[in-house]
Scaffold this motif. Structure first.
Motif, PDB file in Angstrom:
ATOM      1  N   HIS A  27      76.523 -33.381  63.153  1.00  9.91           N
ATOM      2  CA  HIS A  27      75.066 -33.427  63.319  1.00  9.91           C
ATOM      3  C   HIS A  27      74.577 -31.999  63.534  1.00  9.91           C
ATOM      4  O   HIS A  27      75.188 -31.215  64.243  1.00  9.91           O
ATOM      5  CB  HIS A  27      74.650 -34.350  64.458  1.00  9.91           C
ATOM      6  CG  HIS A  27      75.253 -34.028  65.795  1.00  9.91           C
ATOM      7  ND1 HIS A  27      74.596 -33.299  66.763  1.00  9.91           N
ATOM      8  CD2 HIS A  27      76.461 -34.345  66.314  1.00  9.91           C
ATOM      9  CE1 HIS A  27      75.377 -33.180  67.820  1.00  9.91           C
ATOM     10  NE2 HIS A  27      76.512 -33.794  67.583  1.00  9.91           N
ATOM     11  N   ARG A  28      73.482 -31.672  62.884  1.00 11.84           N
ATOM     12  CA  ARG A  28      72.982 -30.299  62.864  1.00 11.84           C
ATOM     13  C   ARG A  28      71.455 -30.291  62.819  1.00 11.84           C
ATOM     14  O   ARG A  28      70.833 -31.312  62.499  1.00 11.84           O
ATOM     15  CB  ARG A  28      73.547 -29.546  61.664  1.00 11.84           C
ATOM     16  CG  ARG A  28      73.867 -30.419  60.489  1.00 11.84           C
ATOM     17  CD  ARG A  28      74.416 -29.652  59.303  1.00 11.84           C
ATOM     18  NE  ARG A  28      75.756 -30.093  58.930  1.00 11.84           N
ATOM     19  CZ  ARG A  28      76.454 -29.562  57.954  1.00 11.84           C
ATOM     20  NH1 ARG A  28      75.955 -28.561  57.269  1.00 11.84           N
ATOM     21  NH2 ARG A  28      77.653 -30.004  57.661  1.00 11.84           N
ATOM     22  N   TYR A  29      70.903 -29.125  63.118  1.00  6.30           N
ATOM     23  CA  TYR A  29      69.454 -28.949  63.064  1.00  6.30           C
ATOM     24  C   TYR A  29      69.094 -28.214  61.777  1.00  6.30           C
ATOM     25  O   TYR A  29      69.801 -27.290  61.358  1.00  6.30           O
ATOM     26  CB  TYR A  29      68.959 -28.164  64.276  1.00  6.30           C
ATOM     27  CG  TYR A  29      68.978 -28.973  65.557  1.00  6.30           C
ATOM     28  CD1 TYR A  29      67.855 -29.700  65.950  1.00  6.30           C
ATOM     29  CD2 TYR A  29      70.116 -29.018  66.352  1.00  6.30           C
ATOM     30  CE1 TYR A  29      67.870 -30.450  67.116  1.00  6.30           C
ATOM     31  CE2 TYR A  29      70.136 -29.768  67.516  1.00  6.30           C
ATOM     32  CZ  TYR A  29      69.010 -30.476  67.895  1.00  6.30           C
ATOM     33  OH  TYR A  29      69.031 -31.222  69.041  1.00  6.30           O
ATOM     34  N   LEU A  30      67.995 -28.621  61.170  1.00 10.29           N
ATOM     35  CA  LEU A  30      67.551 -28.003  59.925  1.00 10.29           C
ATOM     36  C   LEU A  30      67.305 -26.516  60.137  1.00 10.29           C
ATOM     37  O   LEU A  30      66.468 -26.131  60.963  1.00 10.29           O
ATOM     38  CB  LEU A  30      66.271 -28.685  59.436  1.00 10.29           C
ATOM     39  CG  LEU A  30      65.750 -28.211  58.080  1.00 10.29           C
ATOM     40  CD1 LEU A  30      66.707 -28.629  56.966  1.00 10.29           C
ATOM     41  CD2 LEU A  30      64.350 -28.776  57.815  1.00 10.29           C
ATOM     42  N   GLY A  31      68.064 -25.689  59.424  1.00 11.97           N
ATOM     43  CA  GLY A  31      67.920 -24.246  59.567  1.00 11.97           C
ATOM     44  C   GLY A  31      68.501 -23.687  60.849  1.00 11.97           C
ATOM     45  O   GLY A  31      68.344 -22.502  61.135  1.00 11.97           O
ATOM     46  N   GLY A  32      69.189 -24.542  61.627  1.00 10.75           N
ATOM     47  CA  GLY A  32      69.735 -24.122  62.915  1.00 10.75           C
ATOM     48  C   GLY A  32      68.796 -24.494  64.052  1.00 10.75           C
ATOM     49  O   GLY A  32      67.579 -24.611  63.858  1.00 10.75           O
TER      50      GLY A  32
END
Length: 304
Positions: free
Chosen positions: A82-87
């Motif tokens: 799981h990650r955040y869009l663009g960090g």
């Protein structure tokens, strides 16, 4: 087939409410499940009084706290990617307000009167989509799940997540587009998450019959809000009844946003798995596969 599922959600907690059972089911089956969260949820309402100081108009540290909540929820659901869009921190929660009577979207969410320059709602569509193109080309999912064009209930970040996911899905497959972002990849099936109108209608009626007039207060089961989709427009139903407890525990992990005495848990307590154990989807791209007796796909990868 090595199955891979990509989900694009607006804020921490959206993923669990709408697709938590689906994520847990596929993760348990060994499917590659990737969650992309578009904002940190900085503008969320805080339901825990002792954490009120995290709010945007005070310490403005709610996103960090919700980041931990999301980490904990994903551990419960078994999702490791799981990650955040663009960090983390690239795009900020845009906030919202409820549309007043007389507004074309009365009763639904609309953009706030003022938004931060960093708000996701203000993001350049191509720049935001390119961040997701890179993820798509890395993960190479056969199936993408996001919101409909109204974001379910009108929240600007949900609408923007729909726009970004839709545009990125197209751009990612273009052979000549931004090869620095990875090898082109075409997503075979795109779904919009949905809530069955008939199940919500029945759930509310049974709550009323049980004497609960506080959950979904003021909601008329015969005039449901836009996030409820009439069954004739549904394409798939994922049976996640074995993962309802995990979904409920993951919702509890999002403690600043979801109250254990709120409508979600009231529905669960009164009618059990019937509402939260099945998650529904509308198909936006690709051909439907094998249908069950209910006329719906039971697997988002059906036909692939």
């Amino acid at each position: 087939m090595d199955r891979r599922l990509l989900l694009v959600h607006a804020h921490p907690d959206d993923e669990t409410i709408g697709t938590g059972a689906t994520m847990a089911k596929y993760a348990a089956e060994g499917v590659g499940v990737t969650l992309v969260t578009c904002t940190g949820g900085e503008m969320g309402e805080i339901l825990v009084p002792e954490l009120a100081h995290l709010a945007a108009d005070q310490d403005d540290t709610l996103a960090e706290h919700r980041r931990t909540e999301l980490d904990n929820a994903m551990k419960i659901l078994g999702v490791t990617d799981h990650r955040y869009l663009g960090g983390f921190g690239r795009f900020r929660d845009s906030g919202m307000q409820w549309a007043p009577e007389g507004h074309v979207h009365a009763g639904a969410a609309i953009p706030a009167d003022e938004t931060d320059d960093r708000a996701f709602w203000n993001a350049d569509l191509t720049e935001a989509a390119d961040e997701l193109v890179a993820v798509i080309r890395e993960v190479r999912p056969q199936v993408l799940v996001t919101y409909d064009q109204f974001g379910g209930y009108g929240h600007p970040d949900h609408i923007q997540a729909h726009r970004v996911a839709t545009y990125a899905a197209d751009l990612a497959g273009v052979p000549s587009y931004r090869l620095d972002l990875g090898e082109p990849w075409t997503i075979a099936k795109v779904y919009w998450s949905a809530m069955s109108a008939s199940r919500l209608r029945e759930g509310i009626r049974r709550l009323r019959e049980a004497g609960d007039t506080t959950a979904f207060e003021g909601m008329d089961p015969d005039r449901l809000p836009p996030f409820a989709t009439e069954d004739e427009f549904l394409a798939a139903r994922v049976d996640g009844s074995d993962y309802v407890n995990a979904k409920m525990d993951a919702m509890r992990a999002h403690a600043t946003q979801i109250a254990v005495d709120g409508p979600f848990f009231a529905l669960s307590n009164n009618i059990g798995d019937e509402v939260w154990g099945s998650e529904f989807f509308r198909i936006a791209r690709g051909a439907r596969g094998e249908l069950g007796e209910d006329g719906l796909e039971s697997d988002l990868f059906a036909g692939l």
